[in-house]
Scaffold this motif. Sequence first.
Motif, PDB file in Angstrom:
ATOM      1  N   ALA A 171      -7.760  41.446  55.808  1.00 35.99           N
ATOM      2  CA  ALA A 171      -8.315  40.761  54.883  1.00 35.99           C
ATOM      3  C   ALA A 171      -8.706  39.226  55.222  1.00 35.99           C
ATOM      4  O   ALA A 171      -8.126  38.842  56.015  1.00 35.99           O
ATOM      5  N   GLU A 172      -9.976  38.942  54.666  1.00 39.06           N
ATOM      6  CA  GLU A 172     -10.362  37.523  54.958  1.00 39.06           C
ATOM      7  C   GLU A 172      -9.565  36.476  54.359  1.00 39.06           C
ATOM      8  O   GLU A 172      -9.434  35.503  55.049  1.00 39.06           O
ATOM      9  N   LEU A 173      -9.245  36.920  53.009  1.00 34.01           N
ATOM     10  CA  LEU A 173      -8.413  35.474  52.392  1.00 34.01           C
ATOM     11  C   LEU A 173      -6.791  35.729  52.624  1.00 34.01           C
ATOM     12  O   LEU A 173      -6.203  36.463  53.008  1.00 34.01           O
ATOM     13  N   PRO A 174      -6.413  34.227  52.937  1.00 34.86           N
ATOM     14  CA  PRO A 174      -4.792  34.281  52.994  1.00 34.86           C
ATOM     15  C   PRO A 174      -3.917  35.044  51.849  1.00 34.86           C
ATOM     16  O   PRO A 174      -3.141  35.623  52.066  1.00 34.86           O
ATOM     17  N   ALA A 175      -4.380  34.792  50.530  1.00 34.12           N
ATOM     18  CA  ALA A 175      -3.927  35.316  49.509  1.00 34.12           C
ATOM     19  C   ALA A 175      -3.742  36.878  49.636  1.00 34.12           C
ATOM     20  O   ALA A 175      -2.965  37.664  49.176  1.00 34.12           O
ATOM     21  N   ASP A 176      -4.881  37.513  50.150  1.00 32.94           N
ATOM     22  CA  ASP A 176      -4.942  39.069  50.350  1.00 32.94           C
ATOM     23  C   ASP A 176      -4.003  39.612  51.587  1.00 32.94           C
ATOM     24  O   ASP A 176      -3.149  40.405  51.576  1.00 32.94           O
ATOM     25  N   ARG A 177      -4.124  38.587  52.665  1.00 31.41           N
ATOM     26  CA  ARG A 177      -3.438  39.039  53.697  1.00 31.41           C
ATOM     27  C   ARG A 177      -1.687  38.961  53.766  1.00 31.41           C
ATOM     28  O   ARG A 177      -0.753  39.367  54.045  1.00 31.41           O
ATOM     29  N   ALA A 178      -1.408  38.154  52.744  1.00 32.46           N
ATOM     30  CA  ALA A 178       0.266  37.769  52.268  1.00 32.46           C
ATOM     31  C   ALA A 178       0.597  39.162  51.390  1.00 32.46           C
ATOM     32  O   ALA A 178       1.788  39.267  51.321  1.00 32.46           O
TER      33      ALA A 178
END
Length: 655
Positions: free
Chosen positions: A148-155
Amino acid sequence: MTTATRTPAHPMREARDAVQAYLEDRFGADAPRVVPVGAVGAGGGDGAGGGAPDPWAAERPAALVHISASAVLLGPWGGDGSAPACGRCLALRWQRLRSRSERNALETGGPDGPRPAGAWPLPAAHVLDGVAALCEALLRGPRPVPPAELPADRALPQVTRLDLATLGVRTYPLLADPLCPDCGPRSGPRAAREVPPLTLAARPKPDPGTYRVRSAFAHPLPTDALANPVCGALGAGTWNDVTSSTTAPVAGSAFVRGYAGLHDVTWSGQENSFATSRRLAFLEGLERYAGTRRRGGHAPVVGSYEDLRADAVDPAECGLYGAETYRDDPLVDPFDPARPIPWDWGWSLRDERPVLVPSRLVYYSIPTAGDNFVFECSNGCAIGGCLEEAVLGGLLELVERDAFLNGWYGAARLPRVDLATVGGTTAAAMAERAALQGYDVHAFDNRVDLAIPAVTVVGVRRDGGPGTLSFAAAASLDPRSAIEGALSEVLSYIPHLARQTGERRAELEAMADDFALVRHLKDHPQLYGLPRMSAYARAYLEPTRARPFDEVYGEWERERRPRTGDLRDDVALVVDELVLAGHDVIVVDQTSPEQERMGLRTVGTVVPGLLPIDFGWNRQRAPLMPRLRTALRRGGHRDRDLTEAEIHWAPHPFP
């Protein structure tokens, strides 16, 4: 002698057993559990009844391999641990993205559930090898970095999909489901003394003229988790309307099970860039998500109005249907003060105390629970980066709809605003774009008896052809923003209105002959695409002098509009205006656990006595309410109350 009830074999049991056996042979005792994904059972956590019980209920939460007809899903895996999710969360999210026919089969197909039409094919060897390779890479040893591109998704926990036809592999983030019976929050109903006060805090704004503390782009939205085809919390994806020649709309949708079965809930943004529209679409989707049904938290209070009246809103003050509706409509029953119904706690900003509000008025897509005396919509629901933003947005929406309905049903002659005098370039540019589509746009000051700026904009096709009229409304403490907001909505509708009118011409003509055929939200605006319906909109079409912006709103801008730079003061002005008009102002916190993580708040605002928006001509509360008779007189538009004969009995065109 008794005969045991036979539970039919699950249609995918053999396929599941084959995958499980292969993984156990490959990994031994460390093999992950395998379950079919499309069998969560009664309603997928959405409250529907009649579906078969989940045969994999005991194994599902810990399962990491999930098989379906078209794919194998692996996960949840990874994540930073701050928002853990389980296999049932995945199954719930997945099931809600299925087609209408598939969901109905899974969720309402009777106690035995769907039956297989033949033997399910066993997975081929290369599929088993692919599943095992992914298990090795994702579930054993160091976890890969999510794509995922966004940190909120990768978390977040991740789900990897292996396509059975192509062996293509895609990974998507997963939000834990607050309705999951294994890991979702829940508790029983609260007593009044247990309801925490809803206190508005000081919120300094970056500019006195704005009404958001932070930009819409400042919130850490996990956009991949919100919209993806495997486990999207709001839907399977978003789409850009590249055919629009006036705005840059972005929308998404999902089926939600409500009182009348599955219905399509759409969320959208209509700004001048696709990036901004997409962000606003996600925020509206999150607002819908919280407002359609209660997501975790405390259970409702169940009781009759007779027993709870000391702490409860009288539903009759919020509007009821006419006797003929209750007689003829099989989906609704008259309100019975002695009948127990579910209630949710809200907070009265006027009286500073907890107040019970019928759940039906704040969660508008929950299946009926004996409370089908009225069906509400998203009116008054709003999302914000803080409580104050959400409350202000919800109250302004109530003011906007109340003003529009008073103007429409009261056939009011509203002051027209000269768009050339609004200032800035936005309004003029939008008017020019409408002109290129063959439309003139007219903006009206729709204030009735409240000082808060409310605006109605009407797009009028110049040649009088199909797609004749398009309406929109907005309310804001900044009247320029209200005008621009309503203009933007009209511009998003007019490029498609002629086509929509043509596609439904015979159906719409029948509605024009018999208003009882106006039954759905889309019927209201599309009906006024018919040229003949202009006769019902004369109050907006007869020539009037266009007044300069400063003449219409100068007193408000100079003397009434708050300029303190504190959002709490803006909310207080709206609350005070409503209280002075004789209304209570109630806020129900609808915030879901997912939204708390994103720093968002969602509320449902309730102002008993304001005119509520309804869709379907047989389910109109506004024409029956006392306020429709008195508001125009109170605001100085008339010298006496509206009589029954003077009410404009025609379906409103609100979109």
